[in-house]
Design an enzyme around this catalytic site. Structure first.
Site, PDB file in Angstrom:
ATOM      1  N   LEU A 180      -9.077 -24.022  11.691  1.00 51.07           N
ATOM      2  CA  LEU A 180     -10.397 -23.956  12.302  1.00 51.07           C
ATOM      3  C   LEU A 180     -10.309 -22.967  13.454  1.00 51.07           C
ATOM      4  CD1 LEU A 180     -11.322 -27.773  12.553  1.00 51.07           C
ATOM      5  CD2 LEU A 180     -12.112 -26.142  10.828  1.00 51.07           C
ATOM      6  N   ASP A 181     -11.383 -22.237  13.697  1.00 56.98           N
ATOM      7  CA  ASP A 181     -11.401 -21.339  14.843  1.00 56.98           C
ATOM      8  C   ASP A 181     -11.174 -22.126  16.130  1.00 56.98           C
ATOM      9  OD1 ASP A 181     -12.018 -19.263  13.135  1.00 56.98           O
ATOM     10  OD2 ASP A 181     -14.174 -19.368  13.517  1.00 56.98           O
ATOM     11  N   LYS A 182     -10.695 -21.431  17.150  1.00 51.74           N
ATOM     12  CA  LYS A 182     -10.391 -22.072  18.431  1.00 51.74           C
ATOM     13  C   LYS A 182     -11.557 -22.930  18.923  1.00 51.74           C
ATOM     14  CE  LYS A 182      -9.356 -20.986  23.279  1.00 51.74           C
ATOM     15  NZ  LYS A 182      -9.056 -19.915  24.268  1.00 51.74           N
TER      16      LYS A 182
END
Length: 334
Positions: A155-157
């Site tokens: 997942l993106d940050k």
């Protein structure tokens, strides 16, 4: 979700020997007949690059039917393969860090984690510490012997929500295969700008932006990417959607929503400005500090017992609070 019992090859992790290396035993599927050995192994062990596999063949870490082998020799099915991965690499030099994890489920094969916004999944440039991988190595030290500490998707940050981690090489191999076969169910809640009145699908290839290399874009040279979206709620200045991934490309939902002119609220890279709404609502939407995206539901086939499993998690506090404030505002700018 329909169970897929044909995983072709089922690597097994032997007892660690005195060099702390794991032996992976494989059988070449008959439908791989005619492939080069490195090509077949790249398909069976997708969490390692073909370059890595080729180097192991050269180091005689891969044995075919009891003999050493070459990269280019062909396989015809039913060959017995032994792989002795080299874990003495920079990729395994990451440190364990005592970081609290919100664990939704854990057994001998899997960990399902509710990742908070702001946590990087894998160490990289500018983020070498404080990542999910560092936390996993502290929580389950045996993950040192699994590629990427068992991480099979990211997942993106600044995206929150559910992701699954494999605790063994066998589980990781099967989960990666499920991702490739698109049998892993991943549903996100996304708050996007503008009004969406009907459900739809975005089917457009996603690849690296030809000019801005830190961004992704819809491009003919990109990989196939498909996002299904369902309208859940109409709010002032924006819409709450359920986005379901059929593929899992980098920034896929963010890029696809931008492409249909409904970028995610708070997206610092692909975002836009609210229109046709009140100044108060514009302020609320523009001040939200991250992309309004939450990995809400996750479903997969358990790699050991074959059961279909499903998890969901509630919205994080910041996104739940934003939705509450939006529901209290009028729908139009009167």
């Amino acid at each position: 979700m329909k169970q897929n019992d044909n995983y072709n090859a089922k690597p097994s992790l032997s007892t660690l020997n005195e060099t702390d290396e794991a032996i992976i035993n494989l059988v070449i599927p008959t439908d791989y007949a005619g492939l080069r050995l490195d090509q077949a192994l790249a398909k069976l062990l997708p969490h390692w690059s073909r370059n890595r596999i080729q180097s192991w063949i050269g180091e005689k870490r891969i044995i075919l039917d009891g003999n050493t082998c070459s990269t280019k020799q062909k396989v015809w099915g039913n060959e017995q393969i032994q792989v002795s991965p080299n874990f003495d690499s920079a990729a395994n030099s990451y440190t364990a860090e005592a970081i609290t994890l919100d664990i939704i489920f854990e057994d001998n094969a899997l960990i399902v984690i509710n990742k908070p916004a702001g946590m990087v999944v894998h160490p990289g440039s500018g983020n070498w510490h404080g990542t999910l991988l560092n936390a996993l190595l502290h929580h389950a030290p045996q993950l040192e012997n699994v590629p990427r500490a068992g991480i099979v998707h990211r997942l993106d940050k600044n995206t929150s929500g559910l992701l699954v981690v494999a605790k063994t090489i066998e589980a990781q191999t099967q989960l990666v295969r499920q991702l490739q076969q698109r049998t892993v169910k991943r549903d996100y809640l996304a708050l996007v700008l503008g009004e969406i009145t009907q459900n739809g699908t975005v089917d457009a290839p996603v690849g690296r932006h030809p000019v801005h290399r830190t961004k992704m874009a819809i491009t003919t040279s990109g990989k196939t990417a498909r996002t299904h979206y369902k309208m859940l709620e109409s709010l002032t200045g924006c819409s709450l959607l359920q986005c379901s991934l059929e593929t899992g490309r980098t920034h896929q939902i963010r890029v696809h929503m931008h492409a249909i002119h409904h970028p995610l609220v708070g997206d610092p890279v692909y975002g836009g400005k609210p229109r046709n709404t009140t100044p108060e609502t514009v302020h609320l939407l523009m001040e939200f500090p991250r992309q309004a995206l939450h990995a809400w539901q996750l479903g997969l086939i358990h790699p050991e017992n074959g059961q279909t499993m499903h998890w969901h998690t509630e919205l994080p506090d910041d996104l739940a609070h934003l939705l509450q404030l939006l529901r209290e505002h009028p729908q139009t700018n009167s």
